[in-house]
Enzyme design. Structure first.
Site, short mmCIF file in Angstrom:
data_model
loop_
_atom_site.label_atom_id
_atom_site.label_comp_id
_atom_site.label_asym_id
_atom_site.label_seq_id
_atom_site.Cartn_x
_atom_site.Cartn_y
_atom_site.Cartn_z
N ASP A 2 0.82 -1.21 0.00
CA ASP A 2 0.00 0.00 0.00
C ASP A 2 0.86 1.26 0.00
O ASP A 2 1.94 1.30 0.60
CB ASP A 2 -0.90 -0.02 1.25
N GLY A 3 0.35 2.28 -0.67
CA GLY A 3 1.01 3.59 -0.64
C GLY A 3 1.62 4.00 -1.97
O GLY A 3 2.26 5.05 -2.05
N TRP A 7 2.74 7.86 -2.81
CA TRP A 7 4.17 8.08 -3.10
C TRP A 7 4.30 8.89 -4.40
O TRP A 7 5.05 9.87 -4.46
CB TRP A 7 4.87 6.73 -3.23
N ASN A 50 -10.90 -2.74 -5.56
CA ASN A 50 -10.11 -1.87 -6.46
C ASN A 50 -10.83 -1.51 -7.76
O ASN A 50 -10.45 -0.57 -8.45
CB ASN A 50 -8.73 -2.48 -6.77
N ARG A 53 -11.88 2.14 -8.41
CA ARG A 53 -10.95 3.22 -8.78
C ARG A 53 -11.30 3.77 -10.17
O ARG A 53 -11.99 3.10 -10.95
CB ARG A 53 -9.53 2.67 -8.79
C1 FPP Z 1 -1.88 -0.19 -3.44
O1 FPP Z 1 -1.40 1.16 -3.49
C2 FPP Z 1 -1.30 -0.99 -4.51
C3 FPP Z 1 -2.00 -1.57 -5.54
C4 FPP Z 1 -3.47 -1.42 -5.67
C5 FPP Z 1 -1.36 -2.37 -6.61
C6 FPP Z 1 0.01 -2.89 -6.33
C7 FPP Z 1 0.39 -3.80 -7.44
C8 FPP Z 1 1.66 -4.04 -7.84
C9 FPP Z 1 2.86 -3.40 -7.20
C10 FPP Z 1 1.88 -5.00 -8.97
C11 FPP Z 1 1.83 -6.42 -8.48
C12 FPP Z 1 1.80 -7.33 -9.64
C13 FPP Z 1 2.02 -8.67 -9.59
C14 FPP Z 1 1.91 -9.46 -10.85
C15 FPP Z 1 2.36 -9.37 -8.34
P1 FPP Z 1 -2.47 2.33 -3.56
O2 FPP Z 1 -2.71 2.69 -4.99
O3 FPP Z 1 -3.70 1.93 -2.80
O4 FPP Z 1 -1.74 3.50 -2.84
P2 FPP Z 1 -2.47 4.69 -2.06
O5 FPP Z 1 -3.08 4.06 -0.84
O6 FPP Z 1 -1.33 5.60 -1.75
O7 FPP Z 1 -3.47 5.30 -2.98
#
Ligand code: FPP
Length: 223
Positions: A2-3, A7, A50, A53
């Site tokens: 998360d984050g 970021w 999700n 979004r």
């Molecule tokens: C949450 O951050 C993160 C996600 C919704 C996606 C994370 C996915 C990846 C890093 C790719 C993984 C892929 C594989 C194939 C394993 P957020 O967008 O909720 O951050 P925020 O809370 O700051 O808005």
């Protein structure tokens, strides 16, 4: 993981750049797990929530997950990693992505050094609902249902209950992750945003975990 969005926004970048940066952290963690002998690693890549979004971010995440699978599956395979998925493979998940998921699972199915489970279109409550539906569909009588029956009907009955759950970005919530499985998991929360979560902090979380005394509802020193 998360984050990512925050970021990116803190740097004046589009949120999607945060997800891109998150790939590096993810593979730092995968490599550290392989080095220290962690046999099961599960990451929350896309939740059943999700979909709410903005559609361009959803589309980005769908493509990005497919892209990571295509770019990284051979390297994971070479390292003895078995790739698996938990979550609903319903109509919202593009067929092409489902095909890539099957291919990655198939390619790596005989590996045993580590099982890397990707929770995709995953929700802990949905998993329990799906388990109950399968139990009812199997005609199992109500009085025969035990905790083991539920565990046996989860998405991956072989997946052990997590010893440790790490949540980044200063959120102190579970957010529908592995709800059934985490009953006795140790939790580590950190303010670090996922793209800045690197090997050293992962190892520190493991050390923190190693110092905990797990009693599973019992008393220290007794079974
Ligand atoms: C949450 O951050 C993160 C996600 C919704 C996606 C994370 C996915 C990846 C890093 C790719 C993984 C892929 C594989 C194939 C394993 P957020 O967008 O909720 O951050 P925020 O809370 O700051 O808005």
């Amino acid at each position: 993981m998360d984050g990512n969005g925050r970021w990116a926004q803190s740097k004046g970048l589009p949120r999607t750049q945060g997800h891109r940066a998150g790939e590096h952290s993810l593979f730092e963690v995968v490599e550290a797990c392989l080095e220290i002998g962690v046999e099961w690693l599960t990451v929350y890549a896309f939740s059943t929530e999700n979909w709410r979004r903005p559609s361009d971010e959803v589309q980005f995440l769908l493509n990005f997950n497919e892209d990571i699978l295509l770019r990284r599956r051979d390297e994971l395979n070479d390292h003895g990693v078995r790739i698996r998925f938990v979550g609903r493979q319903d109509w919202r998940v593009p067929k092409r992505l489902i095909r890539q998921m099957h291919e990655a699972t198939e390619l790596t199915k005989n590996n045993r050094k580590m099982t890397f489970t990707i929770a995709f279109n995953y929700g802990g409550r949905a998993e329990i609902v799906d388990a109950v539906q399968r139990i009812v569909a199997a005609g199992i009588a109500a009085e025969k249902i035990t905790e083991t029956t539920i565990t046996d009907h989860l998405y991956d009955p072989e997946m052990p209950e997590p010893d440790l759950i790490i949540r980044t970005s200063g959120e102190y919530r579970i957010s529908n992750f592995l709800l059934w499985e985490l009953a006795y998991s140790e939790l580590v929360f950190t303010d670090t945003l996922w793209p800045e979560f690197q090997r050293q902090e992962f190892l520190a979380a493991i050390r923190d975990y190693q110092d905990r005394r797990r009693r599973f509802g019992g008393v220290d020193g007794r079974s």
